[in-house]
Design a protein around this motif. Sequence first.
Motif, mmCIF file in Angstrom:
data_model
loop_
_atom_site.group_PDB
_atom_site.id
_atom_site.type_symbol
_atom_site.label_atom_id
_atom_site.label_comp_id
_atom_site.label_asym_id
_atom_site.label_seq_id
_atom_site.Cartn_x
_atom_site.Cartn_y
_atom_site.Cartn_z
ATOM 1 N N TYR A 169 23.522 38.713 44.275
ATOM 2 C CA TYR A 169 24.557 38.686 42.252
ATOM 3 C C TYR A 169 24.469 37.297 41.583
ATOM 4 O O TYR A 169 25.661 37.100 40.924
ATOM 5 C CB TYR A 169 26.015 38.699 43.024
ATOM 6 C CG TYR A 169 25.933 40.497 42.876
ATOM 7 C CD1 TYR A 169 24.927 41.885 43.222
ATOM 8 C CD2 TYR A 169 27.399 40.610 44.948
ATOM 9 C CE1 TYR A 169 25.686 42.839 44.149
ATOM 10 C CE2 TYR A 169 27.635 41.211 45.578
ATOM 11 C CZ TYR A 169 26.863 43.391 45.375
ATOM 12 O OH TYR A 169 26.847 44.320 45.872
ATOM 13 N N HIS A 180 31.239 33.986 42.605
ATOM 14 C CA HIS A 180 32.133 34.385 43.500
ATOM 15 C C HIS A 180 32.721 36.488 43.341
ATOM 16 O O HIS A 180 32.879 36.022 42.396
ATOM 17 C CB HIS A 180 33.416 33.600 44.212
ATOM 18 C CG HIS A 180 34.200 32.976 43.006
ATOM 19 N ND1 HIS A 180 35.131 33.385 43.595
ATOM 20 C CD2 HIS A 180 34.274 31.847 42.809
ATOM 21 C CE1 HIS A 180 36.297 33.013 42.801
ATOM 22 N NE2 HIS A 180 36.006 31.968 42.284
ATOM 23 N N CYS A 181 33.224 36.567 44.242
ATOM 24 C CA CYS A 181 33.791 37.792 44.020
ATOM 25 C C CYS A 181 35.147 38.008 43.777
ATOM 26 O O CYS A 181 35.903 36.478 43.909
ATOM 27 C CB CYS A 181 33.504 39.034 44.965
ATOM 28 S SG CYS A 181 35.276 38.210 46.333
ATOM 29 N N ASP A 182 36.107 38.635 42.857
ATOM 30 C CA ASP A 182 37.642 38.582 42.456
ATOM 31 C C ASP A 182 38.254 38.646 44.287
ATOM 32 O O ASP A 182 38.005 39.071 45.049
ATOM 33 C CB ASP A 182 37.508 39.501 41.337
ATOM 34 C CG ASP A 182 37.622 40.891 42.221
ATOM 35 O OD1 ASP A 182 37.706 41.132 42.978
ATOM 36 O OD2 ASP A 182 38.393 41.778 40.695
ATOM 37 N N GLY A 233 37.358 41.809 46.387
ATOM 38 C CA GLY A 233 35.775 41.636 46.602
ATOM 39 C C GLY A 233 34.248 42.248 45.447
ATOM 40 O O GLY A 233 33.689 42.589 46.353
ATOM 41 N N ILE A 234 34.737 42.300 44.183
ATOM 42 C CA ILE A 234 34.457 42.665 43.068
ATOM 43 C C ILE A 234 33.635 41.633 42.357
ATOM 44 O O ILE A 234 33.966 40.142 41.567
ATOM 45 C CB ILE A 234 35.033 43.454 42.026
ATOM 46 C CG1 ILE A 234 36.016 44.334 43.245
ATOM 47 C CG2 ILE A 234 33.871 44.139 41.282
ATOM 48 C CD1 ILE A 234 34.654 45.442 43.998
ATOM 49 N N TYR A 235 32.513 41.595 42.060
ATOM 50 C CA TYR A 235 31.549 40.441 40.788
ATOM 51 C C TYR A 235 31.382 40.968 39.851
ATOM 52 O O TYR A 235 30.690 41.921 39.967
ATOM 53 C CB TYR A 235 30.395 40.773 42.421
ATOM 54 C CG TYR A 235 29.755 39.556 43.452
ATOM 55 C CD1 TYR A 235 29.999 38.185 43.608
ATOM 56 C CD2 TYR A 235 30.301 40.340 44.726
ATOM 57 C CE1 TYR A 235 29.645 37.192 44.280
ATOM 58 C CE2 TYR A 235 29.834 38.876 45.423
ATOM 59 C CZ TYR A 235 29.568 37.770 45.810
ATOM 60 O OH TYR A 235 29.489 36.996 46.367
ATOM 61 N N GLU A 289 29.968 45.321 39.152
ATOM 62 C CA GLU A 289 31.439 46.059 39.370
ATOM 63 C C GLU A 289 30.996 47.505 40.059
ATOM 64 O O GLU A 289 32.238 47.914 40.907
ATOM 65 C CB GLU A 289 32.044 46.284 38.325
ATOM 66 C CG GLU A 289 32.475 44.783 37.598
ATOM 67 C CD GLU A 289 34.042 45.312 36.754
ATOM 68 O OE1 GLU A 289 34.642 44.401 36.238
ATOM 69 O OE2 GLU A 289 33.829 46.506 35.536
ATOM 70 N N SER A 311 29.682 46.545 43.057
ATOM 71 C CA SER A 311 30.400 45.486 44.285
ATOM 72 C C SER A 311 31.330 46.853 45.764
ATOM 73 O O SER A 311 31.843 48.143 45.568
ATOM 74 C CB SER A 311 31.313 44.818 44.148
ATOM 75 O OG SER A 311 30.510 44.295 42.977
ATOM 76 N N TYR A 348 34.903 41.176 51.445
ATOM 77 C CA TYR A 348 34.198 42.473 51.089
ATOM 78 C C TYR A 348 33.365 42.355 52.524
ATOM 79 O O TYR A 348 33.045 41.762 53.566
ATOM 80 C CB TYR A 348 33.434 42.638 49.856
ATOM 81 C CG TYR A 348 32.013 41.298 49.566
ATOM 82 C CD1 TYR A 348 31.175 41.624 50.185
ATOM 83 C CD2 TYR A 348 32.473 40.344 48.870
ATOM 84 C CE1 TYR A 348 29.867 40.367 49.644
ATOM 85 C CE2 TYR A 348 31.529 39.687 48.467
ATOM 86 C CZ TYR A 348 30.464 39.548 49.259
ATOM 87 O OH TYR A 348 29.378 38.386 48.819
#
Length: 310
Positions: A77, A121-123, A126-128, A132, A135, A197
């Motif tokens: 990512y 990094h992811c939110d 766990g989403i990049y 989206e 992820s 994630y």
Amino acid sequence: MTGTETQQPKHKRNMTRRKVVVAGGAAVAAVGVGGGIAATANAGQTTSANTDASPLAAGSAAEECYKLTSETTEGPYYIDADKLRQDITEDKEGIPLTLRLKVIDNETCKPVKNAAVDIWHCDALGIYSGYEDVSTGGGGGTPPSGTPSGTPTGSPPEGGSPGGHQEPTDDERYLRGTWRTDRNGFVTFKTIFPGWYRGRCVHIHTKVHVNGEWTDAGYEGGNTCHTGQFFFDEESVLASAEVEPYSTSTTERTTLTEDTIYDQSGTTGGLLKLKYQKNNIAKGVVGSITMGVDPEATHEGTDDAVQPGA
């Protein structure tokens, strides 16, 4: 590319000529270091001290040389030509995180100034950004309790071909940014504590680019001397899991000791030193680390790093 464009940008990976595009005037505004977070440093503060940092020698009374910081996979990512900024939060909810990084030459112990440092990094779920649709994070349902653990099922999202890179699927760019180190090798970012994630422990990706040139458009040329990841101790992750929106995640979490990327070497492997107020991590966290790099080396993280499941 600017922050106001509505069409999906064309991202071309160019490992010999790298450009970081400035996304408007607000993108280059400096971020205040510390602020309210630093004010919580008192008797109620928790500090995770990494005692296995393995300093090699003292360069001066105020600085130490460290082993080369571990190289890791770039992951799928990474987006080149990212936003030049220190505050990468945008509108994402989560525990405030101030990330204080220092880059030094491993051989001379001298600070590496004017380097371009990327983090992404992811939110909290766990989403990049930029990915989206692919992820593997998730939210809703019953939050995790006790010590989240378990053996991941299926193929880890960062496996596959060397580096495992995927092309972006959307125009979002939250929780991504690039900034330069100062004359003392320091750079500070403002973001949020990452979530988790499937298949990975909590982490932040980073790259360090050197020997290039800062221009009006951003940073061009040079070499990527370090590709790595930062990690968080289990105590801090468990504390974050009690705070919304992290507490709404139903995704099974891989612990620090179960992770296939972290090499269990403490600071050398990217383990952050964290400070936050005891029993109130929601107020904010300060994470810091010194990265020892070889400015003449090239580590893109696409073919010379440990892969998940290895």
